[in-house]
Scaffold this motif. Structure first.
Motif, PDB file in Angstrom:
ATOM      1  N   VAL A  93      18.176 -41.183  33.437  1.00 15.63           N
ATOM      2  CA  VAL A  93      17.806 -39.398  33.659  1.00 15.63           C
ATOM      3  C   VAL A  93      18.721 -39.094  35.233  1.00 15.63           C
ATOM      4  CG1 VAL A  93      16.852 -37.823  34.453  1.00 15.63           C
ATOM      5  CG2 VAL A  93      15.166 -39.173  33.017  1.00 15.63           C
ATOM      6  N   ASN A  94      19.558 -38.129  34.536  1.00 13.28           N
ATOM      7  CA  ASN A  94      20.493 -37.582  35.382  1.00 13.28           C
ATOM      8  C   ASN A  94      20.024 -36.507  36.028  1.00 13.28           C
ATOM      9  OD1 ASN A  94      22.371 -35.765  36.662  1.00 13.28           O
ATOM     10  ND2 ASN A  94      23.580 -35.421  34.747  1.00 13.28           N
ATOM     11  N   PRO A  95      19.547 -36.912  38.255  1.00 12.87           N
ATOM     12  CA  PRO A  95      18.808 -36.280  38.314  1.00 12.87           C
ATOM     13  C   PRO A  95      19.247 -35.167  38.510  1.00 12.87           C
ATOM     14  CG  PRO A  95      20.086 -38.604  39.538  1.00 12.87           C
ATOM     15  CD  PRO A  95      20.426 -38.291  38.230  1.00 12.87           C
ATOM     16  N   ASP A  96      20.899 -34.943  38.043  1.00 10.56           N
ATOM     17  CA  ASP A  96      21.131 -33.272  38.839  1.00 10.56           C
ATOM     18  C   ASP A  96      20.243 -31.798  37.792  1.00 10.56           C
ATOM     19  OD1 ASP A  96      22.304 -34.220  40.945  1.00 10.56           O
ATOM     20  OD2 ASP A  96      24.475 -34.668  39.976  1.00 10.56           O
ATOM     21  N   LEU A  97      20.099 -32.411  36.521  1.00  6.69           N
ATOM     22  CA  LEU A  97      19.701 -32.215  35.620  1.00  6.69           C
ATOM     23  C   LEU A  97      18.084 -31.788  35.547  1.00  6.69           C
ATOM     24  CD1 LEU A  97      21.629 -33.452  32.268  1.00  6.69           C
ATOM     25  CD2 LEU A  97      22.037 -31.207  33.808  1.00  6.69           C
ATOM     26  N   ILE A  98      17.620 -32.055  36.444  1.00  8.45           N
ATOM     27  CA  ILE A  98      16.107 -32.321  36.885  1.00  8.45           C
ATOM     28  C   ILE A  98      15.606 -30.483  37.987  1.00  8.45           C
ATOM     29  CG2 ILE A  98      13.909 -33.133  38.294  1.00  8.45           C
ATOM     30  CD1 ILE A  98      15.165 -35.888  37.966  1.00  8.45           C
ATOM     31  N   GLU A  99      14.899 -30.488  36.830  1.00  6.48           N
ATOM     32  CA  GLU A  99      14.714 -28.660  37.812  1.00  6.48           C
ATOM     33  C   GLU A  99      13.224 -29.514  38.699  1.00  6.48           C
ATOM     34  OE1 GLU A  99      12.097 -24.737  35.687  1.00  6.48           O
ATOM     35  OE2 GLU A  99      13.848 -25.386  34.722  1.00  6.48           O
ATOM     36  N   ASP A 109      16.543 -28.138  30.833  1.00  9.99           N
ATOM     37  CA  ASP A 109      16.691 -27.964  29.456  1.00  9.99           C
ATOM     38  C   ASP A 109      15.056 -27.680  28.974  1.00  9.99           C
ATOM     39  OD1 ASP A 109      15.847 -29.771  28.617  1.00  9.99           O
ATOM     40  OD2 ASP A 109      17.670 -30.536  27.279  1.00  9.99           O
ATOM     41  N   GLY A 110      14.023 -27.717  29.613  1.00  5.30           N
ATOM     42  CA  GLY A 110      12.812 -27.758  29.220  1.00  5.30           C
ATOM     43  C   GLY A 110      11.970 -28.895  29.319  1.00  5.30           C
ATOM     44  N   ALA A 111      12.633 -30.395  29.091  1.00  6.07           N
ATOM     45  CA  ALA A 111      12.328 -31.035  27.968  1.00  6.07           C
ATOM     46  C   ALA A 111      11.453 -31.784  29.244  1.00  6.07           C
ATOM     47  CB  ALA A 111      13.889 -32.037  27.972  1.00  6.07           C
ATOM     48  N   ARG A 112      10.362 -32.157  28.945  1.00  6.31           N
ATOM     49  CA  ARG A 112       9.198 -32.768  29.658  1.00  6.31           C
ATOM     50  C   ARG A 112       9.577 -34.664  29.483  1.00  6.31           C
ATOM     51  NH1 ARG A 112       5.566 -29.632  32.294  1.00  6.31           N
ATOM     52  NH2 ARG A 112       6.456 -27.528  31.693  1.00  6.31           N
ATOM     53  N   PHE A 113       8.908 -35.112  30.348  1.00  7.75           N
ATOM     54  CA  PHE A 113       8.772 -36.143  30.560  1.00  7.75           C
ATOM     55  C   PHE A 113       7.702 -36.632  31.241  1.00  7.75           C
ATOM     56  CE2 PHE A 113      13.620 -35.565  29.901  1.00  7.75           C
ATOM     57  CZ  PHE A 113      13.018 -36.772  28.966  1.00  7.75           C
ATOM     58  N   VAL A 114       6.953 -37.157  30.962  1.00 10.15           N
ATOM     59  CA  VAL A 114       5.553 -38.242  31.973  1.00 10.15           C
ATOM     60  C   VAL A 114       5.974 -39.562  32.046  1.00 10.15           C
ATOM     61  CG1 VAL A 114       3.811 -38.306  31.808  1.00 10.15           C
ATOM     62  CG2 VAL A 114       4.244 -36.808  30.517  1.00 10.15           C
ATOM     63  N   VAL A 115       6.077 -40.276  33.782  1.00  6.57           N
ATOM     64  CA  VAL A 115       6.550 -40.870  33.557  1.00  6.57           C
ATOM     65  C   VAL A 115       5.573 -41.854  34.629  1.00  6.57           C
ATOM     66  CG1 VAL A 115       9.325 -40.293  33.328  1.00  6.57           C
ATOM     67  CG2 VAL A 115       7.345 -40.431  35.560  1.00  6.57           C
ATOM     68  N   ARG A 116       5.863 -43.141  34.901  1.00  8.48           N
ATOM     69  CA  ARG A 116       4.469 -44.170  36.227  1.00  8.48           C
ATOM     70  C   ARG A 116       5.368 -44.150  36.770  1.00  8.48           C
ATOM     71  NH1 ARG A 116       1.763 -47.897  32.385  1.00  8.48           N
ATOM     72  NH2 ARG A 116       1.888 -48.954  34.926  1.00  8.48           N
ATOM     73  N   GLU A 117       5.889 -43.798  37.416  1.00  8.98           N
ATOM     74  CA  GLU A 117       7.219 -43.698  38.935  1.00  8.98           C
ATOM     75  C   GLU A 117       5.860 -42.426  39.389  1.00  8.98           C
ATOM     76  OE1 GLU A 117       9.749 -46.254  36.751  1.00  8.98           O
ATOM     77  OE2 GLU A 117       8.538 -43.954  36.765  1.00  8.98           O
ATOM     78  N   THR A 118       6.260 -42.276  40.588  1.00  9.69           N
ATOM     79  CA  THR A 118       4.896 -41.678  41.897  1.00  9.69           C
ATOM     80  C   THR A 118       6.020 -40.181  42.072  1.00  9.69           C
ATOM     81  OG1 THR A 118       5.522 -42.260  43.573  1.00  9.69           O
ATOM     82  CG2 THR A 118       3.360 -42.731  42.544  1.00  9.69           C
ATOM     83  N   MET A 119       5.565 -39.534  41.824  1.00  7.86           N
ATOM     84  CA  MET A 119       5.993 -38.069  42.772  1.00  7.86           C
ATOM     85  C   MET A 119       7.132 -38.998  44.181  1.00  7.86           C
ATOM     86  SD  MET A 119       6.191 -34.259  43.899  1.00  7.86           S
ATOM     87  CE  MET A 119       4.404 -34.076  42.740  1.00  7.86           C
ATOM     88  N   ASP A 120       6.367 -39.500  45.193  1.00 10.08           N
ATOM     89  CA  ASP A 120       7.721 -39.888  46.378  1.00 10.08           C
ATOM     90  C   ASP A 120       8.340 -41.167  45.802  1.00 10.08           C
ATOM     91  OD1 ASP A 120       5.872 -38.067  48.077  1.00 10.08           O
ATOM     92  OD2 ASP A 120       4.691 -40.034  48.602  1.00 10.08           O
TER      93      ASP A 120
END
Length: 74
Positions: free
Chosen positions: A14-20, A34-45
């Motif tokens: 993922v390009n982190p510059d495009l994360i809202e 752009d509104g796309a959503r991805f559910v991932v295993r990594e924690t927020m931290d």
């Protein structure tokens, strides 16, 4: 780019510059500009640490390039 893992264990970059924003409730969800959503295993931290490291590496590379150009007299 940062590499993240979907819940089914597939990995993608993922390009982190495009994360809202990043949400954790309870699964971590990355929401892109752009509104796309991805559910991932990594924690927020973990995501914040990856983004911080990515941005630090970009700044470090820019600094190295500027120093090299200055040394060359450009």
């Amino acid at each position: 780019m940062i590499v993240v893992t979907r819940l089914n264990l597939s990995r993608f970059a993922v390009n982190p510059d495009l994360i809202e924003r990043v949400q954790a409730s309870p699964d971590t969800t990355i929401v892109m500009v752009d509104g796309a959503r991805f559910v991932v295993r990594e924690t927020m931290d973990e995501l914040i640490a990856q983004i911080t490291a990515f941005r630090a590496s970009v700044l470090a590379q820019a600094s190295r390039l500027a120093s090299a150009r200055q040394a060359e007299g450009l």
